[in-house]
Design an enzyme around this catalytic site. Structure first.
Site, short mmCIF file in Angstrom:
data_model
loop_
_atom_site.label_atom_id
_atom_site.label_comp_id
_atom_site.label_asym_id
_atom_site.label_seq_id
_atom_site.Cartn_x
_atom_site.Cartn_y
_atom_site.Cartn_z
CD GLU A 104 -14.73 -2.79 -35.19
OE1 GLU A 104 -14.26 -3.80 -34.74
OE2 GLU A 104 -14.13 -1.86 -35.78
CG ASP A 105 -20.13 -1.73 -34.31
OD1 ASP A 105 -19.20 -1.17 -33.86
OD2 ASP A 105 -20.69 -1.62 -35.39
#
Ligand code: MN
Length: 577
Positions: free
Chosen positions: A77-78
């Site tokens: 996600e990051d």
């Protein structure tokens, strides 16, 4: 924390084979470099968040795959790395776990203020919880998510005020109850306590100001009680494993105080004495011994061993008039029950593994709330079938919700539907008008046919057109009975309430015969035309039949054609009325 120290800390909670520690080391290094340079809002390195979550997972005794996945849980996600990268390096299973956590993180729970009914809000929260379960497919995904949320709550003070409130609310309404349902009482309480100051800042301050001193004074008092208890245990040959105090959590204390007019004198379990013994027999022996020392308060003895709470919590509770006649609460349980209340699901598995027996689970599932067949009870029933840890991990896959799916509205509301449900079912679950006026649907922003089957997690948007009516063909594919019912009733109403100039009067002249009137009326209703009145005027052998019904010009023309085919019909005409 470097990798050596990290592995050493994991090993404090859980022994690792060299293969397992290699895997964890590899995940550690990968996640660390993926997050390098990233900072948390608090300013500390982002990677600290990952190691905290992974250590929690180790404390819950989960397997090395789950520990690795916890380290990697924010990578897809990051960071610049994708799920594909994780799959290539760490394999399907870990990638699957990381993907599950990422998916859950996308669900946003919104408090719907405009909704007045409380039940709707409660259903909404429950639906989100179920959706999280359904989306995870594997309980380990939820446990990683809970470890993630725990650390986020511990560092919540660093993020902007508005976000704090939302995250605290989500924690208190979704994640704490979820942990509780999974039997992780301790985690659930901790999450509640962490959310409390953000949700109720004034009340929190009041508690701190008023309770802190009492807590301290109370602990001094219990120290004296403890000495007496220990002496008596020795005399009675009971060997406790541990005796300690448990201060009531602020969040639950607040709830309780609310019921007692904020009068602290009425809360007897402000600080309770917790006794942990070896066996169930010793639990009852200890209870008896305490009651011999001090008289119990009526109605305060609770035997959650023979009658566990619905979430599986087991313990004996009693409140007695203790030293100086002060009401004091005791909680007595075995180490197994204690670990279970701390670690929930993970502890069940651990104990089965250690003892190679599963009778306590059977006993528990038979006594714990037969009446309440919630999804957690389903989970528990299903869980007791496994004694082998390998098999148990396999079975952590959540398939007990397989016949339900959870789709989301564009506003983020979760809609609970049977599997195989279509956009039309979805539309009717939101509102009758949305269903009736539905002309199309988008799933995850792509136009789809109305009969396509929804999947869990789909974001569904219904396209509507005012005054559109449902189509009869929908009845062939909708799954929910509510949709069927509403479609049928809309179809009926459509005919019962004709628009202007869509009524006609037929005049039929025919040779009389048995069954003539029946034949005529059945042809008319077969064509979905509602007969309002039907009058038969005897006219020697050729009666005249006048029928008023809701046919417009087009329908009336068609009917003339069909009615003419009926035997003995001589003449037929109509006028619009
Ligand atoms: Mn995270």
């Amino acid at each position: 924390m470097d990798v050596k120290k990290f592995i050493a800390e994991i090993k404090e909670s859980k022994p690792l084979s060299s293969q397992e520690s290699n895997l964890i080391e590899q995940a550690y290094e990968f996640a660390k470099s993926a997050h390098s340079g990233q900072k948390r809002k608090s300013g500390e390195p982002y990677f600290n968040h990952c190691t905290s979550a992974a250590l929690k997972i180790a404390q819950w005794q989960l397997d090395s795959q789950t520990i690795a996945a916890a380290l990697l849980h924010d990578v897809a996600e990051d960071t610049e790395f994708k799920l594909e990268n994780i799959k290539k390096i760490f394999g399907e299973e870990i990638a699957f776990l990381v993907d599950g956590v990422t998916k859950i993180s996308r669900i946003k729970y919104r408090e719907e203020k405009e909704k007045s009914s409380k039940t709707t809000e409660e259903n909404q929260a429950e639906n989100v919880r179920k959706m999280i379960l359904a989306l995870s497919h594997d309980l380990r995904v939820i446990l990683i998510k809970l470890a993630d949320r725990l650390h986020n709550m511990k560092t919540l003070s660093a993020i902007p005020y508005q976000k704090q409130k939302r995250i605290a609310l989500e924690t208190s309404e979704i994640y704490a109850p979820l942990a509780y349902r999974l039997g992780m009482q301790n985690l659930s309480g901790e999450l509640e306590d962490l959310a409390f100051p953000y949700l109720y800042p004034k009340e929190y301050k009041w508690l701190i100001d008023n309770v802190k001193e009492r807590y301290e004074e109370r602990e001094k008092y219990l120290e004296k009680v403890k000495t007496i208890i220990e002496k008596n245990f020795k005399e009675n040959n009971i060997k406790p494993i541990k005796i300690d105090f448990r201060a009531k959590r602020y969040s639950s204390l607040y709830k309780k105080l609310f019921r007692y007019d904020m009068n602290l004198e009425h809360v007897y379990d402000l600080v309770a004495l917790r006794i942990i013994v070896q066996t169930i027999e010793e639990c009852y022996a200890a209870l008896g011994m305490i009651h011999q020392l001090w008289p119990p308060l009526p109605g305060r003895i609770k035997d959650y061993i023979s009658m566990p709470k619905p979430n599986g919590y087991r313990s004996l509770h009693t409140t007695v008039f203790c030293l100086n006649n002060r009401p004091t609460e005791f909680q007595i349980r075995t180490l197994e029950m204690h670990d279970e209340s701390e670690n929930g699901i993970a502890a069940h598995w651990l104990y089965e593994q250690r003892k190679g027996k599963k009778d306590y689970l059977e006993r528990k599932s038979s006594s714990a709330g037969k009446k309440e067949l919630t999804w957690v009870n389903q989970l528990r029933t299903w869980q007791k079938e496994f004694s082998d840890p390998e098999e148990f991990l396999q079975s952590l896959k959540i398939d007990f919700l397989k016949d339900r799916i959870f789709a989301i509205t564009p506003k983020g509301e979760a809609i609970d539907l049977p599997s195989g449900a279509t956009p039309v079912d979805f539309a009717y679950s939101i509102h009758t008008d949305i269903g009736d006026q539905c002309i199309g649907a988008k799933i995850n922003n792509r136009i789809v046919p109305l009969d396509c089957q929804l999947q869990s997690g789909d974001m569904v948007e219904i396209l509507i057109q005012k005054s559109k009516k449902p189509s009869e063909s929908w009845l062939e594919f909708v799954k929910t009975s509510i949709a069927k019912k509403k479609i049928k009733s809309a179809l009926r109403n459509n005919f019962a309430r004709p628009k202007k100039s869509s009524r006609a009067e037929f005049k039929i002249t025919a040779s009389d015969r048995i069954g003539l009137v029946k034949d005529i009326s059945s042809i008319i209703s077969k064509n979905h035309i509602n007969i309002e009145t039907m009058n038969v005027f005897p006219n020697s052998n050729h009666p005249i039949i006048k029928i008023r019904c809701n046919a417009d010009k087009e329908k009336a023309e068609k009917m003339i054609f069909k009615l003419k085919k009926i035997k003995e019909v001589k003449e037929i005409s109509y006028k619009l009325i």
